[in-house]
Design a protein around this motif. Sequence first.
Motif, PDB file in Angstrom:
ATOM      1  N   GLY A 341     -18.742 -22.996   6.192  1.00 63.60           N
ATOM      2  CA  GLY A 341     -19.374 -21.818   6.765  1.00 63.60           C
ATOM      3  C   GLY A 341     -20.934 -21.734   6.661  1.00 63.60           C
ATOM      4  O   GLY A 341     -21.577 -21.267   7.517  1.00 63.60           O
ATOM      5  N   SER A 342     -21.413 -21.751   5.535  1.00 67.07           N
ATOM      6  CA  SER A 342     -22.729 -21.552   5.091  1.00 67.07           C
ATOM      7  C   SER A 342     -23.105 -22.491   4.109  1.00 67.07           C
ATOM      8  O   SER A 342     -22.413 -22.462   2.938  1.00 67.07           O
ATOM      9  CB  SER A 342     -23.216 -20.230   4.953  1.00 67.07           C
ATOM     10  OG  SER A 342     -24.471 -19.974   4.572  1.00 67.07           O
ATOM     11  N   ARG A 376     -33.925 -16.937   8.220  1.00 65.32           N
ATOM     12  CA  ARG A 376     -32.998 -18.082   8.236  1.00 65.32           C
ATOM     13  C   ARG A 376     -33.648 -19.335   8.285  1.00 65.32           C
ATOM     14  O   ARG A 376     -33.543 -20.593   8.109  1.00 65.32           O
ATOM     15  CB  ARG A 376     -31.852 -17.809   8.736  1.00 65.32           C
ATOM     16  CG  ARG A 376     -30.737 -16.945   7.957  1.00 65.32           C
ATOM     17  CD  ARG A 376     -29.570 -16.691   9.148  1.00 65.32           C
ATOM     18  NE  ARG A 376     -28.593 -15.739   8.275  1.00 65.32           N
ATOM     19  CZ  ARG A 376     -28.783 -14.363   8.227  1.00 65.32           C
ATOM     20  NH1 ARG A 376     -29.795 -13.778   8.436  1.00 65.32           N
ATOM     21  NH2 ARG A 376     -28.064 -13.532   7.370  1.00 65.32           N
ATOM     22  N   GLU A 377     -34.553 -19.159   9.448  1.00 65.91           N
ATOM     23  CA  GLU A 377     -35.379 -20.508   9.991  1.00 65.91           C
ATOM     24  C   GLU A 377     -36.219 -20.958   9.022  1.00 65.91           C
ATOM     25  O   GLU A 377     -36.581 -22.095   9.034  1.00 65.91           O
ATOM     26  CB  GLU A 377     -36.149 -19.855  11.286  1.00 65.91           C
ATOM     27  CG  GLU A 377     -36.723 -21.247  12.025  1.00 65.91           C
ATOM     28  CD  GLU A 377     -35.637 -22.166  12.528  1.00 65.91           C
ATOM     29  OE1 GLU A 377     -35.911 -23.326  12.119  1.00 65.91           O
ATOM     30  OE2 GLU A 377     -34.495 -21.974  13.093  1.00 65.91           O
ATOM     31  N   PRO A 390     -29.565 -21.858  11.390  1.00 62.74           N
ATOM     32  CA  PRO A 390     -29.529 -20.779  10.830  1.00 62.74           C
ATOM     33  C   PRO A 390     -27.985 -19.985  11.606  1.00 62.74           C
ATOM     34  O   PRO A 390     -27.888 -20.168  12.673  1.00 62.74           O
ATOM     35  CB  PRO A 390     -30.583 -20.004  11.539  1.00 62.74           C
ATOM     36  CG  PRO A 390     -31.588 -21.381  11.866  1.00 62.74           C
ATOM     37  CD  PRO A 390     -30.885 -22.264  12.130  1.00 62.74           C
ATOM     38  N   SER A 391     -27.216 -19.329  10.495  1.00 66.38           N
ATOM     39  CA  SER A 391     -26.151 -18.995  10.728  1.00 66.38           C
ATOM     40  C   SER A 391     -25.699 -18.010   9.635  1.00 66.38           C
ATOM     41  O   SER A 391     -25.710 -17.854   8.642  1.00 66.38           O
ATOM     42  CB  SER A 391     -25.095 -20.033  10.930  1.00 66.38           C
ATOM     43  OG  SER A 391     -23.661 -19.640  11.103  1.00 66.38           O
ATOM     44  N   THR A 587     -26.368 -17.973   5.496  1.00 65.17           N
ATOM     45  CA  THR A 587     -27.862 -18.348   5.483  1.00 65.17           C
ATOM     46  C   THR A 587     -28.287 -19.473   6.621  1.00 65.17           C
ATOM     47  O   THR A 587     -28.378 -19.220   7.497  1.00 65.17           O
ATOM     48  CB  THR A 587     -28.517 -18.921   4.246  1.00 65.17           C
ATOM     49  OG1 THR A 587     -27.779 -19.866   3.604  1.00 65.17           O
ATOM     50  CG2 THR A 587     -28.792 -17.690   3.227  1.00 65.17           C
ATOM     51  N   VAL A 588     -27.799 -20.805   5.965  1.00 68.53           N
ATOM     52  CA  VAL A 588     -27.929 -21.967   7.117  1.00 68.53           C
ATOM     53  C   VAL A 588     -26.548 -22.635   7.029  1.00 68.53           C
ATOM     54  O   VAL A 588     -26.077 -22.902   5.804  1.00 68.53           O
ATOM     55  CB  VAL A 588     -29.347 -22.737   6.555  1.00 68.53           C
ATOM     56  CG1 VAL A 588     -29.191 -24.047   7.425  1.00 68.53           C
ATOM     57  CG2 VAL A 588     -30.324 -22.092   6.810  1.00 68.53           C
TER      58      VAL A 588
END
Length: 631
Positions: A341-342, A376-377, A390-391, A587-588
């Motif tokens: 998920g991240s 996040r970017e 980014p998520s 985060t990503v």
Amino acid sequence: MLVPFGRTLGLMAALVALSAFRPVETPYFQQQVSAGTLPPVEQRLPETPSVARMNRPWQSVGKPGGDLTTIMARVRDTRVIYVYSYARLVALTPDLVIEPDILEKVEVEDEKVFTLRLRKGHRWSDGHPFTAEDFRYWWEDMASNDKRYPVGPPVELAVDGEFPAVTIIDETTVRYAWTKPNPFFLPMLAGAKPVEIYAPAHYLKQFHPRYTDAATLKARVEEAKQKSWQQLHNRKDDLTEFNNPDLPTLQPWVPTTQMPSERFVFVRNPYYHRVDREGRQLPYIDRFIMTVADAKIIPAKVGAGESDLQARYLRFDNYTFLKDGAKRNGLEVRLWKTGIGSQIAFFPNLNVNDPVWRALNRDVRYRRALSLAIDREEINQSIYYGLGAPSNNTVLPETPLWKPDYQSRFAKFDLKQANRLLDEAGLNKRDGNGTRLLPDGRPLELVIETAGDSTEETDVIQLIAQNWRKVGIQVFSRPSQLEVFRNRIFAGETVMAVSRGLDNAVPTAAMSPGELVPLNQINYQWPKWGQYYQTKGKDGEPVDMAEAKALLDSFDIWKAAVGMEKEKAAWHAILANHAEHVWTIGTVAAVPQPVVVRSTLKNVPPDGLYNYDPGAHFGLYRPDCFWFAEK
């Protein structure tokens, strides 16, 4: 997704394939067959072997032979070879559909009654028949024996506390029945490391008092320097650890090396149940070799050409280095999708012992503010060269359960809104350095605990710390060994932890959403709630937040659901709850995983999903079908 059971899957293909020709003997076994020490291949296969489809564009019928070498960091990583091998009673296809594998057929009635039908003539790696007796022995003499399993059978087999009624129908038929639906059963059996509900009874009976006289068993216990028969049995009986060369297996390769060692050799199973469509018994590769090295130098050794297939212990930041040496060392470096998920996620401990921090971690305004204050970017561009997404810590677009809002809610970089939420949460006082003050007057100095010395985690924490300082939060990190790290979380000593995100971010509605619900202490955001569930209230703390109780309610709805639409509705309720309440901070996501493949190794997909469960890392793509072309 579950296939429609109740019909024979793969049987017709096997009959057609084997009616056209005789099975082809494997060169590796030819000498033994000629000497009469091993039966010919047609006597080693089940009556209806499983036929490998190999119908993907990157797949082709191969030829047997060769050694495949991989590198691991610990002796205990022998269990990784079991994961990679991925022979299961039922198994996932690359499309995440469950189908029979070791089993010939499964019949399901109302998700309550599961009738498992074995392949006639199937044998363990030592040639002994694999039958319903192996299921009976595991259930009656192991799982239901309070000496071997003191706390009862594995909880994975219970539905609301009810264990199955296990019935041996005949030599090749076993039935498991519950009074309530059990949607967990088949996905569990298809897992990377399932509860294996069978065991080689013919081998293990020599260590069991029901089948071995007391004097003989006592001598065996003493010879093995164990304290009791159950300790000896436990040491000998684990099919998933892959560390006992004497223990028969159904996997494509058989362990041959005694521990400890720095080089482990796994050789092809002469009684393996799968063939290719031309009648060649799988696996193609003769020997799977695992060498042990320090984790820090594994990327260098892989880049130098010392591994034929490697992803474990490689990180994205190794990619450039690996590419530089790939061509001169006969390697290809591929980037597979990850199914977590991240890549890195933060876990505010809702059960931390400190009452002030506990109240703050439970304030959704605080958790949302932390998420909004992450650029996040910047992380994606600075550390992952813009190749990630980014998520939040949630499901990925590869699953039909994904919604854009799950990924983006409270995840857009917005320091102004973060400051406003922190003020609303009562953190509106600051010291002379601009650091916000906790309600008891202490500075808001957030200690983030990590396991080990991952430079990737350190780099991400440093980037986030810069922005969190802009909203008045001081950040410090504390690394420790994994066992210490986990024990501190479980004991409530940790305020916030950092680790990888959701393990299964590519679920189907039929897969359990349990990872998103407070059921297990390994979920770092609510360890004591998980302890309470796991121990049936003996340890831990009951869930005492309405928003988290709603997750449990949705999970109960999913468990009782019959039909895909009801399962999907329950899943969406849980995913929406997570997006709204920010139980963890992602985060990503979708950061590519470097996969290094020997140029001559065939049938390894150019693009794949690298995930533990579901996926079993390489297991989803059936390494028994990997083969070496001539150099």
